[in-house]
Design a protein around this motif. Structure first.
Motif, PDB file in Angstrom:
ATOM      1  N   ARG A 176     -68.166  85.037 -90.485  1.00  0.00           N
ATOM      2  CA  ARG A 176     -66.877  84.372 -90.338  1.00  0.00           C
ATOM      3  C   ARG A 176     -66.941  82.927 -90.834  1.00  0.00           C
ATOM      4  NH1 ARG A 176     -63.159  84.399 -84.984  1.00  0.00           N
ATOM      5  NH2 ARG A 176     -61.494  83.132 -85.827  1.00  0.00           N
TER       6      ARG A 176
ATOM      7  N   ARG B 228     -75.963  78.807 -97.491  1.00  0.00           N
ATOM      8  CA  ARG B 228     -75.944  79.908 -96.527  1.00  0.00           C
ATOM      9  C   ARG B 228     -77.178  79.863 -95.624  1.00  0.00           C
ATOM     10  NH1 ARG B 228     -72.423  84.312 -97.765  1.00  0.00           N
ATOM     11  NH2 ARG B 228     -73.939  85.794 -96.974  1.00  0.00           N
TER      12      ARG B 228
ATOM     13  N   CYS C 259     -69.047  81.775 -93.071  1.00  0.00           N
ATOM     14  CA  CYS C 259     -69.169  81.815 -94.534  1.00  0.00           C
ATOM     15  C   CYS C 259     -67.792  81.952 -95.166  1.00  0.00           C
ATOM     16  CB  CYS C 259     -70.060  82.982 -94.976  1.00  0.00           C
ATOM     17  SG  CYS C 259     -71.819  82.658 -94.789  1.00  0.00           S
ATOM     18  N   ASP C 260     -66.950  82.803 -94.594  1.00  0.00           N
ATOM     19  CA  ASP C 260     -65.584  82.952 -95.103  1.00  0.00           C
ATOM     20  C   ASP C 260     -64.816  81.648 -94.947  1.00  0.00           C
ATOM     21  OD1 ASP C 260     -66.025  85.591 -95.797  1.00  0.00           O
ATOM     22  OD2 ASP C 260     -65.063  86.403 -93.993  1.00  0.00           O
ATOM     23  N   GLU C 261     -64.925  81.045 -93.764  1.00  0.00           N
ATOM     24  CA  GLU C 261     -64.212  79.798 -93.482  1.00  0.00           C
ATOM     25  C   GLU C 261     -64.630  78.692 -94.448  1.00  0.00           C
ATOM     26  OE1 GLU C 261     -64.995  76.603 -90.113  1.00  0.00           O
ATOM     27  OE2 GLU C 261     -64.027  78.391 -89.290  1.00  0.00           O
ATOM     28  N   ARG C 262     -65.915  78.634 -94.727  1.00  0.00           N
ATOM     29  CA  ARG C 262     -66.448  77.588 -95.604  1.00  0.00           C
ATOM     30  C   ARG C 262     -66.457  77.998 -97.074  1.00  0.00           C
ATOM     31  NH1 ARG C 262     -71.397  74.988 -92.062  1.00  0.00           N
ATOM     32  NH2 ARG C 262     -70.247  74.936 -90.097  1.00  0.00           N
ATOM     33  N   ARG C 263     -66.004  79.219 -97.321  1.00  0.00           N
ATOM     34  CA  ARG C 263     -65.925  79.770 -98.677  1.00  0.00           C
ATOM     35  C   ARG C 263     -67.289  79.750 -99.378  1.00  0.00           C
ATOM     36  NH1 ARG C 263     -60.843  76.561 -98.658  1.00  0.00           N
ATOM     37  NH2 ARG C 263     -59.194  78.064 -98.294  1.00  0.00           N
ATOM     38  N   LEU C 264     -68.303  80.197 -98.642  1.00  0.00           N
ATOM     39  CA  LEU C 264     -69.652  80.263 -99.206  1.00  0.00           C
ATOM     40  C   LEU C 264     -69.872  81.638 -99.823  1.00  0.00           C
ATOM     41  CD1 LEU C 264     -71.793  78.579 -96.398  1.00  0.00           C
ATOM     42  CD2 LEU C 264     -70.897  77.563 -98.497  1.00  0.00           C
ATOM     43  N   ALA C 265     -70.076  81.655-101.115  1.00  0.00           N
ATOM     44  CA  ALA C 265     -70.350  82.906-101.817  1.00  0.00           C
ATOM     45  C   ALA C 265     -71.817  83.270-101.618  1.00  0.00           C
ATOM     46  CB  ALA C 265     -70.040  82.739-103.299  1.00  0.00           C
TER      47      ALA C 265
ATOM     48  N   ASP D  69     -74.424  81.069-103.097  1.00  0.00           N
ATOM     49  CA  ASP D  69     -74.666  79.755-102.498  1.00  0.00           C
ATOM     50  C   ASP D  69     -75.815  79.849-101.493  1.00  0.00           C
ATOM     51  OD1 ASP D  69     -72.509  78.614-103.901  1.00  0.00           O
ATOM     52  OD2 ASP D  69     -71.099  79.220-102.330  1.00  0.00           O
TER      53      ASP D  69
END
Length: 73
Positions: A24, A39, A26-32, A35
């Motif tokens: 969640r 991560r 990662c989605d919020e921070r837009r980490l692909a 990255d």
């Protein structure tokens, strides 16, 4: 209560919850997935906050989201 604070052992339920929180955030921070460094840092943060005693999923999300906002200032 989780045993992780005392013995370094994480129960399967703890790991499942930590994975949900990590995903969640990662989605919020837009980490692909590419990255990797960011991560890995986030994963360390999630475990640290959990090990420091924040073991409720909602509280963990709140603590890490709040941490992100404070770091951005």
């Amino acid at each position: 209560m989780s045993l992780s604070r005392y013995s370094g052992v994480y129960e399967p339920a703890d790991l499942a919850m930590l994975q949900r929180v990590f995903d969640r955030l990662c989605d919020e921070r837009r980490l692909a997935k590419k990255d990797r460094e960011q991560r890995e840092f986030l994963a360390m943060e999630v475990f640290q906050v959990f090990d420091d005693g924040t073991t409720d999923e909602a509280d963990l999300l709140r603590a890490l989201s709040k941490h992100r906002r404070q770091s951005a200032r």
